[in-house]
Write a protein that holds these residues in place. Structure first.
Motif, PDB file in Angstrom:
ATOM      1  N   SER A 147       0.722  -1.249  -0.232  1.00 52.14           N
ATOM      2  CA  SER A 147       0.035  -0.008  -0.073  1.00 52.14           C
ATOM      3  C   SER A 147       0.890   1.268   0.001  1.00 52.14           C
ATOM      4  CB  SER A 147      -0.835   0.014   1.092  1.00 52.14           C
ATOM      5  OG  SER A 147      -1.729   1.258   1.482  1.00 52.14           O
ATOM      6  N   GLU A 148       1.952   1.133   0.662  1.00 55.12           N
ATOM      7  CA  GLU A 148       2.613   2.574   0.853  1.00 55.12           C
ATOM      8  C   GLU A 148       3.537   2.790  -0.369  1.00 55.12           C
ATOM      9  OE1 GLU A 148       5.423   1.480   3.984  1.00 55.12           O
ATOM     10  OE2 GLU A 148       3.856   1.685   5.682  1.00 55.12           O
ATOM     11  N   PHE A 149       3.945   1.587  -0.986  1.00 60.42           N
ATOM     12  CA  PHE A 149       4.570   1.710  -2.434  1.00 60.42           C
ATOM     13  C   PHE A 149       3.793   2.233  -3.463  1.00 60.42           C
ATOM     14  CE2 PHE A 149       6.082  -0.270  -6.383  1.00 60.42           C
ATOM     15  CZ  PHE A 149       6.968   0.244  -6.689  1.00 60.42           C
ATOM     16  N   ILE A 150       2.266   1.668  -3.588  1.00 59.41           N
ATOM     17  CA  ILE A 150       1.303   2.101  -4.568  1.00 59.41           C
ATOM     18  C   ILE A 150       1.215   3.467  -4.373  1.00 59.41           C
ATOM     19  CG2 ILE A 150      -0.806   1.973  -5.525  1.00 59.41           C
ATOM     20  CD1 ILE A 150      -0.480  -1.277  -4.728  1.00 59.41           C
ATOM     21  N   ALA A 151       1.257   4.201  -3.087  1.00 60.61           N
ATOM     22  CA  ALA A 151       0.749   5.425  -2.835  1.00 60.61           C
ATOM     23  C   ALA A 151       1.862   6.413  -3.594  1.00 60.61           C
ATOM     24  CB  ALA A 151       0.799   5.842  -1.295  1.00 60.61           C
ATOM     25  N   ASP A 152       2.858   5.926  -3.820  1.00 58.44           N
ATOM     26  CA  ASP A 152       4.095   6.867  -4.339  1.00 58.44           C
ATOM     27  C   ASP A 152       5.041   6.049  -4.673  1.00 58.44           C
ATOM     28  OD1 ASP A 152       5.639   8.796  -5.436  1.00 58.44           O
ATOM     29  OD2 ASP A 152       5.796   9.800  -3.220  1.00 58.44           O
ATOM     30  N   PRO A 153       5.053   5.366  -5.861  1.00 57.02           N
ATOM     31  CA  PRO A 153       6.460   4.548  -6.200  1.00 57.02           C
ATOM     32  C   PRO A 153       7.762   5.256  -6.255  1.00 57.02           C
ATOM     33  CG  PRO A 153       4.483   3.991  -7.335  1.00 57.02           C
ATOM     34  CD  PRO A 153       4.178   5.150  -6.618  1.00 57.02           C
ATOM     35  N   ARG A 154       7.602   6.198  -6.721  1.00 56.98           N
ATOM     36  CA  ARG A 154       8.940   6.937  -6.690  1.00 56.98           C
ATOM     37  C   ARG A 154       9.552   7.645  -5.483  1.00 56.98           C
ATOM     38  NH1 ARG A 154      10.180   7.953 -12.183  1.00 56.98           N
ATOM     39  NH2 ARG A 154       9.949   5.987 -13.361  1.00 56.98           N
ATOM     40  N   GLY A 155       8.454   7.922  -4.814  1.00 57.02           N
ATOM     41  CA  GLY A 155       8.893   8.415  -3.341  1.00 57.02           C
ATOM     42  C   GLY A 155       9.388   7.286  -2.411  1.00 57.02           C
ATOM     43  N   TYR A 156       8.731   5.995  -2.557  1.00 55.29           N
ATOM     44  CA  TYR A 156       8.817   4.852  -1.606  1.00 55.29           C
ATOM     45  C   TYR A 156      10.261   4.452  -1.729  1.00 55.29           C
ATOM     46  CZ  TYR A 156       7.967   0.837   0.813  1.00 55.29           C
ATOM     47  OH  TYR A 156       7.937  -0.232   2.069  1.00 55.29           O
ATOM     48  N   LEU A 157      10.582   4.195  -3.387  1.00 55.99           N
ATOM     49  CA  LEU A 157      12.092   3.606  -3.621  1.00 55.99           C
ATOM     50  C   LEU A 157      12.257   4.556  -4.792  1.00 55.99           C
ATOM     51  CD1 LEU A 157      11.292  -0.276  -3.850  1.00 55.99           C
ATOM     52  CD2 LEU A 157      12.776   1.166  -2.276  1.00 55.99           C
ATOM     53  N   PRO A 158      13.141   5.547  -4.522  1.00 57.44           N
ATOM     54  CA  PRO A 158      13.499   6.478  -5.601  1.00 57.44           C
ATOM     55  C   PRO A 158      14.253   5.788  -6.630  1.00 57.44           C
ATOM     56  CG  PRO A 158      13.752   7.473  -3.505  1.00 57.44           C
ATOM     57  CD  PRO A 158      13.394   6.035  -3.268  1.00 57.44           C
ATOM     58  N   ARG A 159      14.179   6.098  -7.748  1.00 55.05           N
ATOM     59  CA  ARG A 159      14.837   5.461  -9.097  1.00 55.05           C
ATOM     60  C   ARG A 159      14.332   4.188  -9.422  1.00 55.05           C
ATOM     61  NH1 ARG A 159      18.796   9.110 -11.008  1.00 55.05           N
ATOM     62  NH2 ARG A 159      19.487   7.574 -12.144  1.00 55.05           N
ATOM     63  N   ASN A 160      13.245   3.814  -9.024  1.00 50.92           N
ATOM     64  CA  ASN A 160      12.970   2.425  -9.356  1.00 50.92           C
ATOM     65  C   ASN A 160      11.991   2.775 -10.661  1.00 50.92           C
ATOM     66  OD1 ASN A 160       9.702   2.056  -9.372  1.00 50.92           O
ATOM     67  ND2 ASN A 160       9.987   3.345  -7.732  1.00 50.92           N
ATOM     68  N   ARG A 161      11.607   1.608 -11.625  1.00 50.25           N
ATOM     69  CA  ARG A 161      11.467   1.629 -12.902  1.00 50.25           C
ATOM     70  C   ARG A 161       9.708   1.917 -12.824  1.00 50.25           C
ATOM     71  NH1 ARG A 161      14.194  -3.379 -15.560  1.00 50.25           N
ATOM     72  NH2 ARG A 161      13.206  -2.599 -17.291  1.00 50.25           N
ATOM     73  N   MET A 162       9.148   1.634 -12.169  1.00 45.25           N
ATOM     74  CA  MET A 162       7.739   1.996 -12.020  1.00 45.25           C
ATOM     75  C   MET A 162       7.166   3.109 -12.661  1.00 45.25           C
ATOM     76  SD  MET A 162       4.644   0.407  -9.580  1.00 45.25           S
ATOM     77  CE  MET A 162       3.119   0.531  -9.884  1.00 45.25           C
ATOM     78  N   SER A 163       6.892   3.512 -13.542  1.00 43.63           N
ATOM     79  CA  SER A 163       6.363   4.711 -14.086  1.00 43.63           C
ATOM     80  C   SER A 163       4.858   5.051 -13.892  1.00 43.63           C
ATOM     81  CB  SER A 163       6.663   4.819 -15.528  1.00 43.63           C
ATOM     82  OG  SER A 163       7.935   5.020 -15.737  1.00 43.63           O
ATOM     83  N   TYR A 164       4.510   5.090 -12.480  1.00 45.13           N
ATOM     84  CA  TYR A 164       3.376   5.207 -12.171  1.00 45.13           C
ATOM     85  C   TYR A 164       2.944   6.390 -11.047  1.00 45.13           C
ATOM     86  CZ  TYR A 164      -1.308   4.379  -9.813  1.00 45.13           C
ATOM     87  OH  TYR A 164      -2.567   4.298  -9.399  1.00 45.13           O
ATOM     88  N   ALA A 165       2.056   7.307 -11.282  1.00 49.18           N
ATOM     89  CA  ALA A 165       2.156   8.431 -10.432  1.00 49.18           C
ATOM     90  C   ALA A 165       2.060   8.233  -8.845  1.00 49.18           C
ATOM     91  CB  ALA A 165       1.412   9.430 -10.934  1.00 49.18           C
ATOM     92  N   GLY A 166       1.146   7.058  -8.812  1.00 44.88           N
ATOM     93  CA  GLY A 166       0.709   6.863  -7.383  1.00 44.88           C
ATOM     94  C   GLY A 166      -0.827   6.718  -7.289  1.00 44.88           C
ATOM     95  N   MET A 167      -1.230   6.134  -6.109  1.00 41.08           N
ATOM     96  CA  MET A 167      -2.735   6.033  -5.807  1.00 41.08           C
ATOM     97  C   MET A 167      -2.781   6.652  -4.536  1.00 41.08           C
ATOM     98  SD  MET A 167      -5.270   2.677  -5.544  1.00 41.08           S
ATOM     99  CE  MET A 167      -5.019   2.355  -7.336  1.00 41.08           C
ATOM    100  N   ARG A 168      -3.254   7.785  -4.488  1.00 33.57           N
ATOM    101  CA  ARG A 168      -3.498   8.687  -3.365  1.00 33.57           C
ATOM    102  C   ARG A 168      -4.482   8.217  -2.112  1.00 33.57           C
ATOM    103  NH1 ARG A 168       1.710   9.833  -4.164  1.00 33.57           N
ATOM    104  NH2 ARG A 168       1.913  11.380  -6.075  1.00 33.57           N
ATOM    105  N   ASP A 169      -5.551   7.614  -2.652  1.00 34.94           N
ATOM    106  CA  ASP A 169      -6.833   7.247  -1.810  1.00 34.94           C
ATOM    107  C   ASP A 169      -6.318   6.068  -0.951  1.00 34.94           C
ATOM    108  OD1 ASP A 169     -10.141   8.188  -1.624  1.00 34.94           O
ATOM    109  OD2 ASP A 169      -9.322   6.153  -1.173  1.00 34.94           O
ATOM    110  N   ALA A 170      -6.232   6.224   0.286  1.00 31.34           N
ATOM    111  CA  ALA A 170      -6.022   5.001   1.080  1.00 31.34           C
ATOM    112  C   ALA A 170      -7.271   4.080   0.868  1.00 31.34           C
ATOM    113  CB  ALA A 170      -5.982   5.392   2.362  1.00 31.34           C
TER     114      ALA A 170
END
Length: 360
Positions: A322-345
């Motif tokens: 859940s934390e990863f999906i919320a902000d993939p680039r913020g959770y693991l910087p420079r990972n390859r998942m080009s997804y902006a994130g799902m903000r709604d818990a």
């Protein structure tokens, strides 16, 4: 011949003899300037001949791609509407509906560079600088799992790149193989000692999908089999079996929540697969993700940061997913998942509930 006509012909002949250059060029236009020739001469060869100096890295290319390309070709290169997909399709060329992308079909990287440089972005062709074209090309390679996220493409390393399907192409040999065959005198009588019907059109299944036609084809197969003149009856092709959630896992969440997560998962299935027969695509398959160590799906090429996260003990639990999906680039910087994130818990909780129902 009159003296006047003879004089006219002599004058005309002398005039043409005095203008040999005009006769060759038709007397139209002018010679192209070197600058004009250079503007047209922009083709790039497979060995890199014609490339300008320059370079561009994956991360710069991602920013450019999202600004210039993603609205037509999708965030992950999956294609949108009638605009073609640029990534994925690996191993699909033998399928009924092959996905012809840069990674699955194109033979040379020079074709990618040349096309982006020559024709893209749509409506603004040739507006990109050489460095921008290098960067976008590098990012397209990254989307197709051909390079890591720290890759930089340049004129110097360009010719070292080989696309997976290069050996799938060969030089046109029709003049040697097909032309002699097709130019033979056609047989017009007694061409075969015996003529035998080996298949009927209904059994060949050339008719587009249609329920009524399916029933008629099934009947034709049965009749052909009964008469001994065709294939054995074949069952009507069933629809692709829909993946069913694991019953034990689904017990941990309400059916309503899982159904909500299934609806949300539609945004993920461009890159990820779950259920029976799931395999890696643009992203790894997600069967069994809950409880699995990060970066550990066999056969998938992860970004280094995800592999390192697994090495240091990151386990995908419902909370960490859940934390990863919320902000993939913020959770693991420079990972390859080009997804902006799902903000709604609540949406994340539903999506995780759905994913948790799929075991390995």
């Amino acid at each position: 011949m009159s003296r006047f006509l003879k004089s006219t012909l002599i004058c005309a002949g002398a005039a043409f003899a005095a203008l040999p250059v005009m006769a060759q060029t038709y007397g139209l236009g002018r010679a192209a300037l070197p600058e004009e020739v250079a503007a047209w001469d922009i083709d790039i060869r497979p060995d890199g001949a014609g490339l300008p100096d320059g370079s561009g890295d994956v991360w710069t290319g991602e920013d450019l791609y999202e600004a210039q390309c993603a609205h037509c070709h999708g965030t992950f290169g999956e294609g949108m509407g009638s605009w073609p997909a640029l990534a994925g399709g690996h191993g699909s060329l033998t399928h009924e509906h092959p996905e012809k992308t840069i990674g699955s079909y194109w033979p040379y990287l020079s074709t990618v560079w040349d096309y982006v440089n020559r024709a893209m972005p749509y409506g603004m062709a040739q507006s990109l600088t050489p460095n921008e074209v290098y960067a976008i090309t590098a990012y397209l390679m990254y989307l197709n799992d051909l390079v890591d996220d720290d890759f930089e493409l340049s004129r110097e390393n360009f010719s070292d790149i080989r696309l997976p399907n290069e050996d799938g192409f060969y030089l046109d040999d029709r003049i040697e193989l097909e032309w002699p065959l097709f130019t033979q005198d056609p047989c017009m009588s007694d061409c075969k000692p015996e003529v035998q019907v080996t298949m009927r059109a209904a059994v060949l299944d050339v008719t587009p999908d249609d329920p009524i036609a399916d029933a008629r084809r099934a009947q034709a197969r049965a009749m052909a089999a009964a008469s001994g003149g065709g294939d054995a009856p074949a069952s009507t092709p069933d629809a692709e079996p829909e993946a069913k959630p694991d019953e034990d896992a689904s017990a941990a969440h309400s059916p309503e929540l899982i159904a909500q997560g299934e609806s949300l998962y539609r945004a993920c299935r461009t890159c990820h697969q779950v259920g029976d027969g799931a395999r890696n695509a643009v992203g790894p398959m997600l069967n069994g993700i809950i409880g699995r160590m990060a970066g550990r799906v066999d056969g998938f090429r992860y970004s280094p940061v995800l592999t390192e996260a697994g090495d240091t003990g990151l386990i995908w639990t419902e909370e960490t997913v859940s934390e990863f999906i919320a902000d993939p680039r913020g959770y693991l910087p420079r990972n390859r998942m080009s997804y902006a994130g799902m903000r709604d818990a609540d949406d994340r909780r539903a999506l995780v509930a759905y994913l948790s129902t799929y075991s390995e």
